[in-house]
Design a protein around this motif. Sequence first.
Motif, PDB file in Angstrom:
ATOM      1  N   MET A 161       0.836  -1.196   0.000  1.00 29.24           N
ATOM      2  CA  MET A 161       0.000   0.000   0.000  1.00 29.24           C
ATOM      3  C   MET A 161       0.874   1.251   0.000  1.00 29.24           C
ATOM      4  O   MET A 161       0.571   2.225  -0.685  1.00 29.24           O
ATOM      5  N   ALA A 164       2.052   1.810  -3.437  1.00 31.20           N
ATOM      6  CA  ALA A 164       1.005   2.376  -4.286  1.00 31.20           C
ATOM      7  C   ALA A 164       0.852   3.873  -4.030  1.00 31.20           C
ATOM      8  O   ALA A 164       0.813   4.684  -4.962  1.00 31.20           O
ATOM      9  N   LEU A 165       0.815   4.240  -2.779  1.00 30.48           N
ATOM     10  CA  LEU A 165       0.649   5.656  -2.434  1.00 30.48           C
ATOM     11  C   LEU A 165       1.875   6.458  -2.849  1.00 30.48           C
ATOM     12  O   LEU A 165       1.766   7.566  -3.398  1.00 30.48           O
ATOM     13  N   LEU A 194      -6.378  10.745  -5.981  1.00 27.27           N
ATOM     14  CA  LEU A 194      -5.751   9.450  -6.265  1.00 27.27           C
ATOM     15  C   LEU A 194      -5.634   8.615  -4.993  1.00 27.27           C
ATOM     16  O   LEU A 194      -5.868   7.403  -4.998  1.00 27.27           O
ATOM     17  N   LEU A 197      -8.851   6.908  -3.991  1.00 29.22           N
ATOM     18  CA  LEU A 197      -9.153   5.716  -4.781  1.00 29.22           C
ATOM     19  C   LEU A 197      -8.513   4.486  -4.156  1.00 29.22           C
ATOM     20  O   LEU A 197      -9.113   3.413  -4.076  1.00 29.22           O
ATOM     21  N   ILE A 198      -7.279   4.658  -3.719  1.00 29.73           N
ATOM     22  CA  ILE A 198      -6.576   3.543  -3.078  1.00 29.73           C
ATOM     23  C   ILE A 198      -7.137   3.280  -1.692  1.00 29.73           C
ATOM     24  O   ILE A 198      -7.369   2.138  -1.295  1.00 29.73           O
ATOM     25  N   ARG A 200     -10.014   3.774  -0.513  1.00 27.65           N
ATOM     26  CA  ARG A 200     -11.332   3.161  -0.501  1.00 27.65           C
ATOM     27  C   ARG A 200     -11.223   1.636  -0.561  1.00 27.65           C
ATOM     28  O   ARG A 200     -11.960   0.917   0.091  1.00 27.65           O
ATOM     29  N   GLY A 201     -10.242   1.167  -1.361  1.00 27.25           N
ATOM     30  CA  GLY A 201     -10.076  -0.280  -1.459  1.00 27.25           C
ATOM     31  C   GLY A 201      -9.547  -0.892  -0.189  1.00 27.25           C
ATOM     32  O   GLY A 201      -9.746  -2.076   0.069  1.00 27.25           O
TER      33      GLY A 201
ATOM     34  N   GLU B 168       0.514   4.643 -11.423  1.00 20.59           N
ATOM     35  CA  GLU B 168       1.206   3.434 -10.970  1.00 20.59           C
ATOM     36  C   GLU B 168       2.049   2.852 -12.101  1.00 20.59           C
ATOM     37  O   GLU B 168       3.179   2.395 -11.879  1.00 20.59           O
ATOM     38  N   LEU B 194      -0.188  -3.350  -7.447  1.00 21.92           N
ATOM     39  CA  LEU B 194      -0.627  -1.967  -7.253  1.00 21.92           C
ATOM     40  C   LEU B 194      -2.003  -1.750  -7.884  1.00 21.92           C
ATOM     41  O   LEU B 194      -2.865  -1.069  -7.316  1.00 21.92           O
ATOM     42  N   LEU B 197      -4.859  -3.030  -5.774  1.00 24.36           N
ATOM     43  CA  LEU B 197      -5.208  -2.163  -4.658  1.00 24.36           C
ATOM     44  C   LEU B 197      -6.231  -1.113  -5.092  1.00 24.36           C
ATOM     45  O   LEU B 197      -7.191  -0.813  -4.373  1.00 24.36           O
ATOM     46  N   GLY B 201     -10.889  -0.937  -4.630  1.00 21.66           N
ATOM     47  CA  GLY B 201     -11.694   0.197  -4.199  1.00 21.66           C
ATOM     48  C   GLY B 201     -12.790   0.541  -5.185  1.00 21.66           C
ATOM     49  O   GLY B 201     -13.798   1.129  -4.824  1.00 21.66           O
TER      50      GLY B 201
END
Lengths: 210, 210
Positions: A161, A164-165, A194, A197-198, A200-201, B168, B194, B197, B201
């Motif tokens: 995570m 990803a961020l 952005l 979006l991540i 939320r998952g 990503e 990625l 993830l 969401g």
Amino acid sequence: MHETRSTWRDLQKQQTRQIILEAAKELFETLGYGKTTIRAVAKYAGVGVGTVMSHFKDKASLLSAALMGDWERLIEEVAATTPVDANYRTQLLHAAKIFFEYYARRPSLSRNLLKEAMFSLEVQGPELTAMDQAAREIGVRTLRSAQQRGEIRPDVDCEVMHLALFGEYCFVCTVGLSQPEPDPDQMLAMLESLTDLIARGASPESPGTK
Amino acid sequence: MHETRSTWRDLQKQQTRQIILEAAKELFETLGYGKTTIRAVAKYAGVGVGTVMSHFKDKASLLSAALMGDWERLIEEVAATTPVDANYRTQLLHAAKIFFEYYARRPSLSRNLLKEAMFSLEVQGPELTAMDQAAREIGVRTLRSAQQRGEIRPDVDCEVMHLALFGEYCFVCTVGLSQPEPDPDQMLAMLESLTDLIARGASPESPGTK
DNA sequence: TTCGTTGCATGAACATGTTCAATATACGGA
DNA sequence: TCCGTATATTGAACATGTTCATGCAACGAA
């Protein structure tokens, strides 16, 4: 950090290094990265051209060394001003905001440093590795805490995570810094959408809400 | 694409442009970007140094122009080989895979082109804008279709989601191309995790199901 | 056909990052 | 104290991307 044999010659060397660094910072700031020549730095520092090159591998290294101080100050600022009782989204965006504002203050330098940092081919300088490490530590730690607090589902891998961020952060940086006058608010807004979006998952709540 | 006044002189000009381009492609491929000098390209093409510079703004432009053909071929390949009945995740990762494999085949060129592409300061070349546009169109279109099929919740903004996924993708590219020998499989695996993830969401299913 | 204009082609010159052989000098042992 | 060695320093030389004044050939109007 680095053992210095306290001999007269080494002190001298460290001093010239500092002088060069000061000169570089001054000129980089005044003229920007592109218009600052190694010769100008050498002359301003009162040393020979070769001396500069013997202290720093190349111009890019000189830049990253010159910005090292700023960088550490930013890390400290993040550590000091992060709201401890906020959720991880707020915390991470707060950190990003501090950096975005710095980029906006020094567009030319940030641009070129980032350019180097992203494609640290061959042996990447220790400074850049440190930057990467610091970001990773802050990010992963923040996420782990949030996960323990129940803000993030237990089955989410915080390392992934964070990646990803961090990826979105880098992306926003490149997009933002591509513009002549980076707008930190705009960059932050983009990163927020952005990030959401991540997030939320990774949220334990049902996605149907909101 | 570009109107050519069909005069003798213009034909001649286009021809020399082509000759230079061929020479550049050959040398870039053989020597890599860094070791290819403008002078070498000029000599190999049998023209003057200034001629090269009058046709291409700078070395980076020469690179992007030289890779233009490859790029278009990749886009076509994506369009031709994308599995139409797969979900959007599979489709997008398929497209990414094609590009990753290309990057692995031409590490030096890809690295330098990407470096230029990401920081298209000032007036960004038409090639790079076109690349960006193509990616956006493919991405957003794919996502919209998936949304209509119900794979993505209706309240998700496909533009934003594309930006997140593209971010990503760029991130994976920079990380992957930072290594001397980019590994397309590794890059794909990273992008997959990625992507998932983000996809989670956006999924209409409950996140608890994993 | 002739002639002035236009614009491509050219390579020498320039700007600048980088290398390297030479020099001076601090260092540490004899 | 004296000497050989290591190394910080230096600027000239090099490599290479980029610019520019000049030449020349094609163009089009008279």
